[in-house]
Design a protein around this motif. Structure first.
Motif, PDB file in Angstrom:
ATOM      1  N   LEU A 145      22.589  42.760  23.657  1.00 37.58           N
ATOM      2  CA  LEU A 145      21.311  42.045  23.725  1.00 37.58           C
ATOM      3  C   LEU A 145      20.359  42.691  24.733  1.00 37.58           C
ATOM      4  CD1 LEU A 145      19.562  39.673  22.824  1.00 37.58           C
ATOM      5  CD2 LEU A 145      20.635  38.307  24.625  1.00 37.58           C
ATOM      6  N   LEU A 146      20.840  42.982  25.926  1.00 42.21           N
ATOM      7  CA  LEU A 146      19.987  43.579  26.954  1.00 42.21           C
ATOM      8  C   LEU A 146      19.457  44.936  26.504  1.00 42.21           C
ATOM      9  CD1 LEU A 146      18.735  43.530  29.782  1.00 42.21           C
ATOM     10  CD2 LEU A 146      20.820  44.621  30.612  1.00 42.21           C
ATOM     11  N   VAL A 147      20.322  45.773  25.955  1.00 41.69           N
ATOM     12  CA  VAL A 147      19.903  47.107  25.531  1.00 41.69           C
ATOM     13  C   VAL A 147      18.852  47.006  24.427  1.00 41.69           C
ATOM     14  CG1 VAL A 147      20.664  49.273  24.459  1.00 41.69           C
ATOM     15  CG2 VAL A 147      22.026  48.232  26.278  1.00 41.69           C
ATOM     16  N   LYS A 148      19.068  46.127  23.461  1.00 36.46           N
ATOM     17  CA  LYS A 148      18.088  45.951  22.380  1.00 36.46           C
ATOM     18  C   LYS A 148      16.750  45.454  22.921  1.00 36.46           C
ATOM     19  CE  LYS A 148      21.131  45.261  18.457  1.00 36.46           C
ATOM     20  NZ  LYS A 148      21.667  44.314  17.486  1.00 36.46           N
ATOM     21  N   LYS A 149      16.784  44.515  23.847  1.00 34.68           N
ATOM     22  CA  LYS A 149      15.532  43.983  24.415  1.00 34.68           C
ATOM     23  C   LYS A 149      14.780  45.067  25.189  1.00 34.68           C
ATOM     24  CE  LYS A 149      15.603  39.578  23.349  1.00 34.68           C
ATOM     25  NZ  LYS A 149      14.608  38.983  22.497  1.00 34.68           N
ATOM     26  N   VAL A 150      15.484  45.804  26.022  1.00 33.35           N
ATOM     27  CA  VAL A 150      14.840  46.849  26.818  1.00 33.35           C
ATOM     28  C   VAL A 150      14.236  47.918  25.905  1.00 33.35           C
ATOM     29  CG1 VAL A 150      15.271  48.759  28.443  1.00 33.35           C
ATOM     30  CG2 VAL A 150      16.196  46.483  28.907  1.00 33.35           C
ATOM     31  N   LEU A 151      14.981  48.342  24.903  1.00 34.36           N
ATOM     32  CA  LEU A 151      14.448  49.348  23.986  1.00 34.36           C
ATOM     33  C   LEU A 151      13.260  48.816  23.199  1.00 34.36           C
ATOM     34  CD1 LEU A 151      17.719  51.029  22.658  1.00 34.36           C
ATOM     35  CD2 LEU A 151      16.052  51.967  24.269  1.00 34.36           C
ATOM     36  N   SER A 152      13.304  47.546  22.818  1.00 35.69           N
ATOM     37  CA  SER A 152      12.156  46.987  22.086  1.00 35.69           C
ATOM     38  C   SER A 152      10.936  46.894  22.994  1.00 35.69           C
ATOM     39  CB  SER A 152      12.498  45.625  21.470  1.00 35.69           C
ATOM     40  OG  SER A 152      12.681  44.652  22.466  1.00 35.69           O
ATOM     41  N   TYR A 153      11.129  46.596  24.279  1.00 33.04           N
ATOM     42  CA  TYR A 153       9.993  46.567  25.206  1.00 33.04           C
ATOM     43  C   TYR A 153       9.409  47.969  25.383  1.00 33.04           C
ATOM     44  CZ  TYR A 153      11.308  41.818  26.570  1.00 33.04           C
ATOM     45  OH  TYR A 153      11.587  40.487  26.557  1.00 33.04           O
ATOM     46  N   ILE A 154      10.281  48.957  25.445  1.00 30.63           N
ATOM     47  CA  ILE A 154       9.789  50.338  25.581  1.00 30.63           C
ATOM     48  C   ILE A 154       8.984  50.736  24.360  1.00 30.63           C
ATOM     49  CG2 ILE A 154      10.526  52.766  25.633  1.00 30.63           C
ATOM     50  CD1 ILE A 154      12.882  51.825  27.422  1.00 30.63           C
ATOM     51  N   VAL A 155       9.480  50.402  23.178  1.00 28.64           N
ATOM     52  CA  VAL A 155       8.804  50.773  21.943  1.00 28.64           C
ATOM     53  C   VAL A 155       7.450  50.054  21.818  1.00 28.64           C
ATOM     54  CG1 VAL A 155       8.916  50.584  19.419  1.00 28.64           C
ATOM     55  CG2 VAL A 155      10.883  51.420  20.691  1.00 28.64           C
ATOM     56  N   THR A 156       7.387  48.790  22.218  1.00 23.89           N
ATOM     57  CA  THR A 156       6.149  48.019  22.032  1.00 23.89           C
ATOM     58  C   THR A 156       5.154  48.183  23.175  1.00 23.89           C
ATOM     59  OG1 THR A 156       7.157  46.031  22.995  1.00 23.89           O
ATOM     60  CG2 THR A 156       7.237  46.295  20.581  1.00 23.89           C
ATOM     61  N   SER A 157       5.575  48.791  24.271  1.00 23.73           N
ATOM     62  CA  SER A 157       4.641  48.901  25.401  1.00 23.73           C
ATOM     63  C   SER A 157       3.620  49.991  25.204  1.00 23.73           C
ATOM     64  CB  SER A 157       5.402  49.148  26.694  1.00 23.73           C
ATOM     65  OG  SER A 157       6.064  50.402  26.663  1.00 23.73           O
TER      66      SER A 157
END
Length: 157
Positions: A145-157
């Protein structure tokens, strides 16, 4: 703020992704983006879309690549067996020998224990990157969950 995207051409073969339309042409204030890409004609459109300062990064030769990995392992206080070194040498001989790949190999080599069998390293940075994210996603590390959230934040930022 500096956003670094290393080996952007190795993350996806999708033309839309490589067009970098997802990255604004103008960035606010003190925001800068540093990305690395192979010097090939199919990536020249990246240079035209964004004002870039271009530096050529050439692959390591076999000897320098092995020395680089050895230096990284020394800095981490790690050693590997001769069998493990042979598997790394075989992979490097077939690889592109670019820094992203070599850093991933050094990371995985640093995780090996002396009693671990030599692994067959992929010669592709993309495959090693997927393995790296899989390892980060393990429950005993950071969790999926943490890895997916962090990667999604990187992609959307």
């Amino acid at each position: 703020m500096l956003i670094v995207i290393d080996g952007i051409d190795q993350l996806s073969d999708d033309d839309e992704f490589l067009s970098m339309n997802w990255l604004p042409e103008k960035l606010e204030g003190n925001i800068r983006v540093l990305y690395t890409v192979l010097n090939r004609p199919e990536y020249y459109s990246l240079y035209q879309r964004h004002s870039v300062i271009q530096y050529a990064l050439t692959p390591f030769d076999n000897n320098d690549a092995l020395n680089y990995i050895d230096l990284k392992l020394q800095k981490m206080g790690r050693t590997i067996t001769s069998e493990q070194l042979l598997s790394i040498r075989n992979a490097i001989n077939k690889s592109d020998k670019l820094p992203l790949y070599l850093n991933l190999v050094a990371y995985f080599a640093s995780q090996m224990r002396s009693y671990d069998p030599a692994i067959d390293f992929s010669t592709d940075a993309k495959q090693l990157l997927f393995l790296f994210f899989d390892k980060l996603s393990m429950k005993e590390n950071h969790g999926d969950l943490l890895v997916k959230k962090v990667l999604s934040y990187i992609v959307t930022s």
